[in-house]
Enzyme design. Structure first.
Site: not given
Ligand code: F6R
Length: 609
Positions: A2, A27, A75, A99-100, A480, A484, A487, A503, A604
């Site tokens: 948020c 966010r 969010w 937010n929270g 990774e 990527k 997601e 396995h 994010k």
């Molecule tokens: C994936 C992604 C997330 C963040 C995770 C940690 O692309 O961005 O997996 O890496 O939420 O976030 P931070 O780095 O902000 O702690």
């Protein structure tokens, strides 16, 4: 999660709030809303959906005209995304954005219901508006806020307006970020600096349990009891260009392209006289010599950066390293204490689980080191020491450039660790550092292969499931690459250590299932090639990411992306290689008609557990 904004000044408030929300949309983007004073009346416009839906609603309902207001991008945690659950929430004389998570909202709701309040939404946030109204008397907003926050459990950043005070915005925080922008004759509140960077670079960090009041005279700060306090005004190092798309169709693509520069900048900040130097942050060779074990605690992509670091630190410094998922670490009663170094890695510096992991490690007596991209974040400030990575604001939800600067700085740490422990000589320390300093060029060369990555993406257009395999650093990178891709494309993808596939998981390989093989590590290349042949024999469609000179038996590989790493040590090639994985994910997402910047269900900066 948020984003909140607030404004008081002489500009058109709706434009300022909408601009700010656009910068904070990373966010959360399942609903949005604003509340603006039109004279003495508050006009609220809010809707389910992204900010684009909000813009349409403003066209239909009319833009509020005024100079003071608050806004929110959501969010969802409590209550589905819907118009009614969108913020702002009003009750009685109070309108808020939040937010929270208010953990005791159910008991507060029961109490307020007994007092005659009714609720429109299913959110935890609406109880805050009610509680503020309950405590609001004698036209005293400050007291309503101090009384209310005493009762809240959980985390909050709140933007608040009171109907009786059309020229004021209040804000308070605990556990969720809140920054106050200080302009000429105007003030802002926001969850993050880019929201007001267009108007001012001057900001004040609101700490837990502090309150701010924006009025015609500027921003005034108070402690939890309402006693005025002095706060330091700081200047942001970021500029507005860094928070804009600058001609790229998406932030994610722009951020992928920024990698050579931000890696360079991060390296420049940590290398002195040709060697890594962490003395400025208090991390000395003596301290590194005394470390018995290293724990790396993080989430998602940051945790994957930790896995690369584990391979590098163990290989070079011969110290045992464990990488822990932060949400597990915090509840697993870890055996951590004095003599241990706990490294927390986080782009945002606000991730709830990572922060809790840091607090736990500190309480157990470990030394803590944060690798964080947001200098003013909670994690950066709480850790004993902090490496500030210099990726600049990362706005796309999928992390790209933050990962690269994380691994660049963690490589430097691994080198210094090895030197401090007497495992490598200064000459080798210098050689490794010089090698790492060549990675920005290698990254540039891989990014120049964008068209080839786009072609690979076009071959995945009908794919429903795929695999990534690799060994060693290639395996760490596969994790990774797979995250990527899944997601932002919603293709089911799994990353496996190439030797582990047989396995169990190999039973999932059938005709034409793509297997993206990262095959850059010479030490295990032959083994990886055998694993590729095993899956080829079962019908896999093999895409190999490898050095130009690597050869495979005829018919093993269906598509290959050849790299020229310019003589880089194997250990360092994840830095350029990840860019290809990011570009493949990006173009696969775009070709499927998705918005790579705002993948479904995600946000994010995960500030809730
Ligand atoms: C994936 C992604 C997330 C963040 C995770 C940690 O692309 O961005 O997996 O890496 O939420 O976030 P931070 O780095 O902000 O702690």
């Amino acid at each position: 999660m948020c984003g909140i904004v607030g404004y008081l000044g002489s500009r058109d408030c709706t434009s300022v709030l909408m601009d700010g929300l656009e910068k904070l949309e990373y966010r959360g983007y399942d609903s949005a809303g604003i509340a603006v004073f039109e004279g003495k009346e508050i006009k609220t416009v809010k809707t389910r959906g992204k900010l684009s839906a909000m813009k349409e609603k403003l066209e239909i309902e009319g833009r509020p005209i005024g100079h003071c207001g608050i806004g929110h991008t959501r969010w969802a945690t409590h209550g589905e995304p819907s118009d009614v659950n969108s913020h702002p929430h009003s009750n009685g004389r109070v309108t808020i954005v939040h937010n929270g998570i208010i953990e005791n909202y159910a008991e507060l709701k029961e109490f307020l219901t007994e007092q005659g309040y009714t609720f429109l939404s299913q959110t935890d946030s609406e109880v805050v508006a009610c509680l503020l109204d309950y405590y609001y008397s004698e036209r005293n907003p400050g007291r309503a806020i101090t009384e209310t926050i005493k009762e809240l459990r959980g985390s909050y950043a709140l933007g608040i307006i009171f109907k009786d005070f059309p020229e004021r915005v209040y804000a308070a925080r605990r556990g969720s970020p809140l920054i106050v922008g200080v302009g000429e004759g105007e003030s802002f509140i926001a969850s993050d600096i880019p929201a007001f960077l267009k108007y001012t670079k001057n900001y004040v960090l609101l700490e837990d349990n502090e309150i701010v009041r924006l009025d015609a005279e500027g921003a005034k700060f108070y402690d939890v009891h309402g006693i005025p306090i002095k706060k330091e005004v700081q200047t942001a190092e970021w500029d507005i260009e860094q928070a804009q798309k600058c001609g790229f169709p998406h932030y994610m693509l722009k951020e992928i392209h920024e990698q050579p520069d931000v890696v360079q900048k991060t390296l420049d900040s940590l290398v002195k006289d040709g060697v890594p130097d962490f003395s400025e942050i208090g991390l000395t060779d003596e301290m590194l010599r005394g470390v018995h074990r290293v724990f790396i605690v993080a989430c998602g992509t940051a945790m994957h950066a930790g896995i690369i670091a584990r391979y590098a630190i163990e290989k070079l410094a011969r110290v045992p390293v464990t990488v822990e998922i932060a949400s597990e670490f915090r509840y697993m009663e870890p055996i951590v204490g004095e003599g241990d170094l706990v490294i927390v890695v986080s782009q945002s510096g606000e991730t709830a689980d990572t922060k809790a992991g840091l607090e736990l490690a500190k309480s157990l007596g470990a030394k803590t080191l944060a690798v964080v991209n947001v200098k003013y974040s909670a994690i950066a400030r709480e850790a004993d020491m902090c490496i500030n990575t210099l990726a600049g604001p990362e706005i796309a939800v999928a992390s790209t450039k933050a990962y690269s600067v994380q691994i660049a700085s963690l490589y430097l740490l691994a080198f210094r660790f090895a030197y401090a422990r007497g495992i490598i000589l200064e000459s080798e320390l210098k050689r490794l550092t010089a090698q790492l300093c060549k990675t920005p060029d290698a990254i540039r060369r891989v990014i120049a292969q964008e068209d080839e990555c786009q072609f690979i993406a076009s071959q995945l257009i009908n794919t429903e499931t795929l695999f990534f395999i690799g060994r060693g650093f290639d395996y760490a990178l596969s994790l990774e690459g797979s995250l990527k891709l899944k997601e932002i494309t919603y293709i089911h993808s799994e990353a496996y250590a190439a030797g582990e596939l047989k396995h169990g998981t190999i039973s999932l390989i059938e005709h034409n299932v793509p297997v993206i093989t990262v095959a850059t590590q010479s030490k295990v290349l032959e083994k990886t090639i055998s694993n590729m042949e095993e899956v080829k024999a079962r019908g896999a469609f093999i895409i190999a990411l490898c050095r130009r000179e690597t050869t495979f038996a005829e018919g093993t590989v269906d598509l290959r992306l050849n790299f020229d790493f310019g003589g880089l040590d194997d250990m360092l090639v994840p830095l350029p290689t990840v860019c290809a994985l990011q570009l493949i994910a990006y173009y696969s997402s775009v070709l499927r008609g998705n918005d790579p910047d705002k993948p479904r269900n995600l946000a994010k900066s995960v500030t809730t557990e």
